[in-house]
Design a protein around this motif. Structure first.
Motif, PDB file in Angstrom:
ATOM      1  N   ARG A 202       0.826  -1.210   0.000  1.00  0.00           N
ATOM      2  CA  ARG A 202       0.000   0.000   0.000  1.00  0.00           C
ATOM      3  C   ARG A 202       0.861   1.261   0.000  1.00  0.00           C
ATOM      4  N   LEU A 203       1.982   1.228   0.720  1.00  0.00           N
ATOM      5  CA  LEU A 203       2.873   2.385   0.747  1.00  0.00           C
ATOM      6  C   LEU A 203       3.481   2.624  -0.634  1.00  0.00           C
ATOM      7  N   GLY A 204       3.954   1.549  -1.269  1.00  0.00           N
ATOM      8  CA  GLY A 204       4.553   1.684  -2.595  1.00  0.00           C
ATOM      9  C   GLY A 204       3.569   2.155  -3.639  1.00  0.00           C
ATOM     10  N   ALA A 205       2.303   1.765  -3.486  1.00  0.00           N
ATOM     11  CA  ALA A 205       1.283   2.138  -4.467  1.00  0.00           C
ATOM     12  C   ALA A 205       1.020   3.640  -4.480  1.00  0.00           C
ATOM     13  N   LEU A 206       1.356   4.341  -3.390  1.00  0.00           N
ATOM     14  CA  LEU A 206       1.146   5.789  -3.350  1.00  0.00           C
ATOM     15  C   LEU A 206       2.125   6.513  -4.275  1.00  0.00           C
ATOM     16  N   GLY A 207       3.313   5.934  -4.473  1.00  0.00           N
ATOM     17  CA  GLY A 207       4.280   6.498  -5.408  1.00  0.00           C
ATOM     18  C   GLY A 207       4.796   7.872  -5.041  1.00  0.00           C
ATOM     19  N   LYS A 208       4.906   8.157  -3.756  1.00  0.00           N
ATOM     20  CA  LYS A 208       5.347   9.483  -3.320  1.00  0.00           C
ATOM     21  C   LYS A 208       6.702   9.408  -2.622  1.00  0.00           C
ATOM     22  N   ARG A 209       7.323  10.579  -2.450  1.00  0.00           N
ATOM     23  CA  ARG A 209       8.608  10.657  -1.748  1.00  0.00           C
ATOM     24  C   ARG A 209       8.439  10.148  -0.320  1.00  0.00           C
ATOM     25  N   THR A 210       9.351   9.293   0.095  1.00  0.00           N
ATOM     26  CA  THR A 210       9.257   8.717   1.434  1.00  0.00           C
ATOM     27  C   THR A 210      10.311   9.307   2.363  1.00  0.00           C
ATOM     28  N   ILE A 211      10.002   9.283   3.644  1.00  0.00           N
ATOM     29  CA  ILE A 211      10.944   9.697   4.686  1.00  0.00           C
ATOM     30  C   ILE A 211      11.059   8.541   5.673  1.00  0.00           C
ATOM     31  N   THR A 212      12.287   8.176   5.993  1.00  0.00           N
ATOM     32  CA  THR A 212      12.524   7.064   6.913  1.00  0.00           C
ATOM     33  C   THR A 212      12.907   7.596   8.287  1.00  0.00           C
ATOM     34  N   TYR A 213      12.228   7.113   9.304  1.00  0.00           N
ATOM     35  CA  TYR A 213      12.510   7.496  10.686  1.00  0.00           C
ATOM     36  C   TYR A 213      13.135   6.291  11.388  1.00  0.00           C
ATOM     37  N   VAL A 214      14.417   6.391  11.655  1.00  0.00           N
ATOM     38  CA  VAL A 214      15.133   5.308  12.329  1.00  0.00           C
ATOM     39  C   VAL A 214      15.104   5.572  13.828  1.00  0.00           C
ATOM     40  N   ALA A 215      14.700   4.578  14.577  1.00  0.00           N
ATOM     41  CA  ALA A 215      14.595   4.743  16.026  1.00  0.00           C
ATOM     42  C   ALA A 215      15.965   4.965  16.650  1.00  0.00           C
ATOM     43  N   GLU A 216      15.980   5.740  17.718  1.00  0.00           N
ATOM     44  CA  GLU A 216      17.185   5.893  18.532  1.00  0.00           C
ATOM     45  C   GLU A 216      17.048   4.918  19.695  1.00  0.00           C
ATOM     46  N   ASN A 217      17.878   3.893  19.699  1.00  0.00           N
ATOM     47  CA  ASN A 217      17.820   2.866  20.735  1.00  0.00           C
ATOM     48  C   ASN A 217      18.926   3.084  21.758  1.00  0.00           C
ATOM     49  N   PHE A 218      18.541   3.170  23.013  1.00  0.00           N
ATOM     50  CA  PHE A 218      19.500   3.300  24.100  1.00  0.00           C
ATOM     51  C   PHE A 218      19.504   1.967  24.847  1.00  0.00           C
ATOM     52  N   GLY A 219      20.575   1.211  24.687  1.00  0.00           N
ATOM     53  CA  GLY A 219      20.583  -0.162  25.176  1.00  0.00           C
ATOM     54  C   GLY A 219      20.963  -0.346  26.616  1.00  0.00           C
ATOM     55  N   GLY A 220      21.391   0.730  27.303  1.00  0.00           N
ATOM     56  CA  GLY A 220      21.863   0.538  28.664  1.00  0.00           C
ATOM     57  C   GLY A 220      23.074  -0.373  28.657  1.00  0.00           C
ATOM     58  N   ARG A 221      23.009  -1.449  29.398  1.00  0.00           N
ATOM     59  CA  ARG A 221      24.132  -2.383  29.456  1.00  0.00           C
ATOM     60  C   ARG A 221      24.001  -3.520  28.455  1.00  0.00           C
ATOM     61  N   LEU A 222      22.974  -3.448  27.624  1.00  0.00           N
ATOM     62  CA  LEU A 222      22.834  -4.440  26.565  1.00  0.00           C
ATOM     63  C   LEU A 222      23.577  -3.970  25.323  1.00  0.00           C
ATOM     64  N   SER A 223      23.995  -4.901  24.504  1.00  0.00           N
ATOM     65  CA  SER A 223      24.579  -4.540  23.217  1.00  0.00           C
ATOM     66  C   SER A 223      23.481  -3.945  22.344  1.00  0.00           C
ATOM     67  N   SER A 224      23.875  -3.236  21.296  1.00  0.00           N
ATOM     68  CA  SER A 224      22.881  -2.599  20.429  1.00  0.00           C
ATOM     69  C   SER A 224      21.966  -3.630  19.781  1.00  0.00           C
ATOM     70  N   ASP A 225      22.534  -4.769  19.370  1.00  0.00           N
ATOM     71  CA  ASP A 225      21.716  -5.811  18.743  1.00  0.00           C
ATOM     72  C   ASP A 225      20.747  -6.425  19.744  1.00  0.00           C
ATOM     73  N   ALA A 226      21.231  -6.693  20.961  1.00  0.00           N
ATOM     74  CA  ALA A 226      20.367  -7.279  21.989  1.00  0.00           C
ATOM     75  C   ALA A 226      19.259  -6.308  22.383  1.00  0.00           C
ATOM     76  N   ALA A 227      19.607  -5.022  22.488  1.00  0.00           N
ATOM     77  CA  ALA A 227      18.600  -4.015  22.838  1.00  0.00           C
ATOM     78  C   ALA A 227      17.528  -3.930  21.764  1.00  0.00           C
ATOM     79  N   ARG A 228      17.941  -4.014  20.501  1.00  0.00           N
ATOM     80  CA  ARG A 228      16.975  -3.937  19.404  1.00  0.00           C
ATOM     81  C   ARG A 228      15.986  -5.103  19.474  1.00  0.00           C
ATOM     82  N   VAL A 229      16.487  -6.288  19.770  1.00  0.00           N
ATOM     83  CA  VAL A 229      15.614  -7.462  19.872  1.00  0.00           C
ATOM     84  C   VAL A 229      14.608  -7.283  21.007  1.00  0.00           C
ATOM     85  N   VAL A 230      15.093  -6.813  22.161  1.00  0.00           N
ATOM     86  CA  VAL A 230      14.211  -6.603  23.313  1.00  0.00           C
ATOM     87  C   VAL A 230      13.158  -5.545  23.001  1.00  0.00           C
TER      88      VAL A 230
END
Length: 379
Positions: A202-230
């Protein structure tokens, strides 16, 4: 969060709606502790595997609230009972003397059969259940979500008991549509992949300019990959969100409820973008979303990033730390939105959808039918 109250739910989405933690996180049930409980290990052996902050929480608490109780396995509840008795040094009192409040609907999603002794049996079959409640239970009979449609509410109540009348069947058949889902409907699927494909199409069918919002993940004492999974599993906020003009979105938090009347599950449309300073000081185009309130009023909101917190099983309750970097708890800073053309049935938990479309061929349990039928005002 009140240190004397455990505000918990059996799923991450429900816990996020409550502003609390998953039950596993609050108890500190790391995989090794769950595995030990699954083999019938003693409470002392399981307790020895819990992180120190979790044991402190259990000892300090006075009240334990568990939402979505239907998804809690009976054997696991008995294991939790033994664990609380041991950690709180109150061996003769159910749940170690905690005052407990269990909330949920046993006709909706059932426990998932797991490893070892966890067989997917409802929690009311636990030994401790009778000791806690006996025959005392409060039945909440007033339905707020469907209170304005008594005929549909009656149908839902009969569906719960598998007692549909001929008129009910005809009413359901009248809502069957052939082919494509209605434009304004949210499509509900059984799997993440089906929902993802629908949204991307449905998003592709609109055919318009897209903007991507990448989350800012703060993992604390977890690794970045582990924090992302959690964070992916315990919060409704996506790690990456792609939007464009006219994209359909759903609010996934109540951040705009008190000021604007928009609650989790409300559907809106991106009608523009507005420049704003990003979290790191760089410019960011924030989406302006138009929501239609139940009153019919159209409300436009420039949606900004908010924090989604998830306590891990190795740390303190969410919100206890004053900084992201020193906290055990992963925090995701992201727009409180997801693409709104499709969701999984589980992700729709706790939401009220104005109009939903369901492909019943993908539904594989009766409880899923009850769950999805109760999500929306029109199906």
């Amino acid at each position: 969060m009140d240190p004397f109250m455990g505000m918990c739910a059996t799923t991450g989405i429900a816990a996020c709606c409550l502003g609390g933690l998953t039950l596993h996180s609050w108890l500190g049930l790391v995989p090794s502790a769950v595995a030990a409980a699954a083999t019938g290990a003693s409470p002392s052996d399981v307790a020895a595997l819990l992180p120190v902050p979790a044991r402190r929480r259990i000892r300090a608490a006075r009240i334990l609230v568990i939402d979505e109780i239907s998804m809690l396995d009976a054997t696991l509840l008995d294991a939790i009972d033994g664990l609380c008795r041991f950690v709180r040094s109150t061996l003769t009192s159910p749940m170690g003397g905690l005052t407990v409040l269990f909330c949920g609907d046993f006709v909706q999603l059932a426990p998932v059969a797991g490893q070892g002794v966890f067989k997917g049996s409802f929690s009311f079959r636990a030994v401790v259940w009778k000791a806690l409640f006996g025959k005392r239970a409060v039945v909440l009979a007033t339905a707020h979500r469907h209170g304005g449609d008594p005929s549909y509410l009656g149908l839902l109540r009969r569906l719960r008991c598998a007692e549909l009348t001929e008129a009910d069947v005809l009413a359901l058949q009248s809502r069957v549509v052939d082919g494509v889902a209605p434009v304004d409907a949210v499509s509900l699927y059984a799997t993440v992949e089906e929902a993802r494909r629908h949204n991307q199409h449905r998003l592709g069918a609109l055919g318009k300019r897209t903007i991507t919002y990448v989350a800012e993940n703060f993992g604390g004492r977890l690794s970045s990959d582990a924090a992302r999974v959690v964070l992916d599993s315990l919060t409704p906020a996506p790690d990456s969100l792609v939007l464009c003009l006219n994209a359909a979105v759903l609010a996934v938090s109540n951040a705009y409820f008190h000021r604007h009347g928009v609650c989790s599950g409300w559907r809106g449309t991106v009608v523009g973008f507005q420049a704003s300073g990003g979290a790191q000081g760089e410019a960011e185009e924030l989406p302006m979303v138009e929501f239609k309130l139940p009153s019919g009023v159209l409300r436009r909101i420039v949606v900004s990033r908010t924090n989604f917190m998830a306590a891990t099983v190795t740390g303190d309750a969410a919100g206890h730390s004053s900084s992201h970097s020193s906290s055990y708890n992963p925090v995701r800073r992201q727009l409180p939105l997801v693409l709104g053309w499709a969701l999984t049935i589980h992700k729709a938990q706790g939401m009220t959808l104005e109009l939903a479309y369901v492909t019943l061929s993908c539904v594989f349990t009766f409880s899923m039918v009850c769950q999805l039928a109760a999500r929306d005002e029109q199906t």
